[in-house]
Design a protein around this motif. Structure first.
Motif, PDB file in Angstrom:
ATOM      1  N   VAL A   7       4.296  11.206  84.074  1.00  0.00           N
ATOM      2  CA  VAL A   7       3.882  10.188  83.103  1.00  0.00           C
ATOM      3  C   VAL A   7       3.882  10.789  81.698  1.00  0.00           C
ATOM      4  O   VAL A   7       3.334  11.866  81.474  1.00  0.00           O
ATOM      5  CB  VAL A   7       2.472   9.668  83.452  1.00  0.00           C
ATOM      6  CG1 VAL A   7       1.929   8.773  82.351  1.00  0.00           C
ATOM      7  CG2 VAL A   7       2.507   8.920  84.768  1.00  0.00           C
ATOM      8  N   ALA A  60      -0.803   6.090  84.959  1.00  0.00           N
ATOM      9  CA  ALA A  60       0.518   5.856  84.379  1.00  0.00           C
ATOM     10  C   ALA A  60       0.562   4.645  83.458  1.00  0.00           C
ATOM     11  O   ALA A  60       1.602   3.992  83.338  1.00  0.00           O
ATOM     12  CB  ALA A  60       1.575   5.720  85.481  1.00  0.00           C
ATOM     13  N   CYS A  61      -0.543   4.373  82.757  1.00  0.00           N
ATOM     14  CA  CYS A  61      -0.617   3.112  82.016  1.00  0.00           C
ATOM     15  C   CYS A  61       0.316   3.046  80.810  1.00  0.00           C
ATOM     16  O   CYS A  61       0.478   1.972  80.233  1.00  0.00           O
ATOM     17  CB  CYS A  61      -2.049   2.828  81.599  1.00  0.00           C
ATOM     18  SG  CYS A  61      -2.642   3.836  80.235  1.00  0.00           S
ATOM     19  N   THR A  62       0.924   4.158  80.403  1.00  0.00           N
ATOM     20  CA  THR A  62       1.848   4.105  79.257  1.00  0.00           C
ATOM     21  C   THR A  62       3.298   3.868  79.671  1.00  0.00           C
ATOM     22  O   THR A  62       4.174   3.805  78.800  1.00  0.00           O
ATOM     23  CB  THR A  62       1.815   5.447  78.489  1.00  0.00           C
ATOM     24  OG1 THR A  62       2.145   6.473  79.421  1.00  0.00           O
ATOM     25  CG2 THR A  62       0.482   5.714  77.857  1.00  0.00           C
ATOM     26  N   PRO A  76      -7.419  12.710  83.074  1.00  0.00           N
ATOM     27  CA  PRO A  76      -7.698  13.743  84.075  1.00  0.00           C
ATOM     28  C   PRO A  76      -8.590  14.860  83.554  1.00  0.00           C
ATOM     29  O   PRO A  76      -9.321  15.474  84.329  1.00  0.00           O
ATOM     30  CB  PRO A  76      -6.307  14.272  84.460  1.00  0.00           C
ATOM     31  CG  PRO A  76      -5.389  13.825  83.403  1.00  0.00           C
ATOM     32  CD  PRO A  76      -5.990  12.632  82.751  1.00  0.00           C
ATOM     33  N   CYS A 115       2.432  10.798  78.181  1.00  0.00           N
ATOM     34  CA  CYS A 115       1.244  10.326  77.453  1.00  0.00           C
ATOM     35  C   CYS A 115       0.554  11.539  76.842  1.00  0.00           C
ATOM     36  O   CYS A 115       0.472  12.586  77.474  1.00  0.00           O
ATOM     37  CB  CYS A 115       0.301   9.612  78.420  1.00  0.00           C
ATOM     38  SG  CYS A 115      -1.300   9.181  77.697  1.00  0.00           S
ATOM     39  N   VAL A 150       1.526  13.973  80.935  1.00  0.00           N
ATOM     40  CA  VAL A 150       0.082  14.149  81.096  1.00  0.00           C
ATOM     41  C   VAL A 150      -0.201  15.522  81.717  1.00  0.00           C
ATOM     42  O   VAL A 150      -1.092  16.265  81.283  1.00  0.00           O
ATOM     43  CB  VAL A 150      -0.472  13.027  81.996  1.00  0.00           C
ATOM     44  CG1 VAL A 150      -1.922  13.285  82.399  1.00  0.00           C
ATOM     45  CG2 VAL A 150      -0.349  11.685  81.285  1.00  0.00           C
TER      46      VAL A 150
HETATM   47  S1  SF4 Z   1      -4.132   6.685  82.621  1.00  0.00           S
HETATM   48 FE1  SF4 Z   1      -2.934   6.060  80.804  1.00  0.00          FE
HETATM   49  S2  SF4 Z   1      -4.084   6.869  79.028  1.00  0.00           S
HETATM   50 FE2  SF4 Z   1      -4.833   7.954  80.873  1.00  0.00          FE
HETATM   51  S3  SF4 Z   1      -3.600   9.827  80.919  1.00  0.00           S
HETATM   52 FE3  SF4 Z   1      -2.580   8.306  82.238  1.00  0.00          FE
HETATM   53  S4  SF4 Z   1      -1.065   7.294  80.925  1.00  0.00           S
HETATM   54 FE4  SF4 Z   1      -2.508   8.386  79.579  1.00  0.00          FE
END
Ligand code: SF4
Ligand code: SF4
Length: 231
Positions: free
Chosen positions: A137, A162-164, A154, A139, A102
């Motif tokens: 992270v 870090a949802c991935t 962001p 993504c 990211v």
């Molecule tokens: S919150 Fe999830 S979708 Fe958003 S940038 Fe981080 S990992 Fe990617």
């Protein structure tokens, strides 16, 4: 899971979409009361489909829509014999979609490098002090956006949670709080090279980039800036 038991042995490809389906996500977090888990945990990380493909994971909470359609289309082309098998990373994500962090795609990364951090929401600087996990992270949402190229957590002012990631959410709790590793990583940027780099760049902008070359002036003599190299 009865459906998975019945369908998976016959499937040419099995695609897990979203972090719950891929790695368990929030339903599988600590104290997991239902025994929830992702498809690779259930079928096995070495499992192969009838066409010889492992489970293909498209994580995200939610999964980015273009990542879904692109991966599905790629698999169709592969199964039709028109493309090689998709290259997956160690977490079974399509490598070309998830190889960058990211942070590497974030439009606030220069502020991190300068040691400039937002302390509250609503600004335009780096969000790591507010709990952004972007540097660690994988993504592509900051590059791809959410809808028609717009958004990207962001980039538009929301921290990356870090949802991935397979370790989500447990390894990134508490959300919205700076952790000590992020804090430690900002110290060199804040106190060593960040202010120096920022000063030198601003100096370069003020004294060079923001000024036109000397020959762009009216005058009796034509000045072109050309310097014959044989003199
Ligand atoms: S919150 Fe999830 S979708 Fe958003 S940038 Fe981080 S990992 Fe990617
Ligand atoms: S907001 Fe997050 S992803 Fe963007 S530069 Fe700061 S730490 Fe990196």
């Amino acid at each position: 899971n009865e459906w998975v038991d019945r369908l998976a042995p016959k499937a040419a490809a099995v695609v897990a979409v979203g972090t719950c389906a891929t790695y368990g996500g929030i339903p599988a977090m600590k104290n997991n009361p239902t025994g929830a888990m992702g498809l690779p945990d259930y079928l096995g990380w070495d499992w192969k489909s009838a066409a010889g493909l492992p489970v293909v994971c498209i994580p995200g909470c939610p999964a980015q829509p273009d990542n879904m359609t692109e991966t599905l289309l790629y698999l169709v082309l592969h199964l039709a014999g028109l493309a090689p098998a998709p290259e997956l990373d160690e977490a079974l994500r399509p490598k070309w979609l998830f190889e960058r962090t990211v942070h590497e795609g974030c439009n606030r990364a220069a502020y991190y490098e300068h040691g400039d951090f937002d302390r509250e929401y609503g600004g335009h600087k780096c969000l790591v002090k507010l709990g952004c996990e972007g540097p660690v992270v994988k993504c592509n949402v900051p590059i791809r956006g959410w809808v028609n190229g717009l958004g990207g957590c962001p980039n538009v002012g929301g921290i990356c949670m870090a949802c991935t990631m397979p370790g989500f959410p447990d390894k990134y709790m508490p959300f919205m709080g700076e952790d000590w590793k992020s804090n430690a990583s900002t110290i060199p940027a804040r106190f060593l090279y960040g202010p120096v780099i920022k000063y030198l760049r601003n100096w370069e902008i003020r004294h060079s980039g923001d000024r036109e070359p000397a020959w762009r002036r009216p005058g009796a003599q034509l000045r072109t800036g050309y310097r014959p190299h044989w003199r």
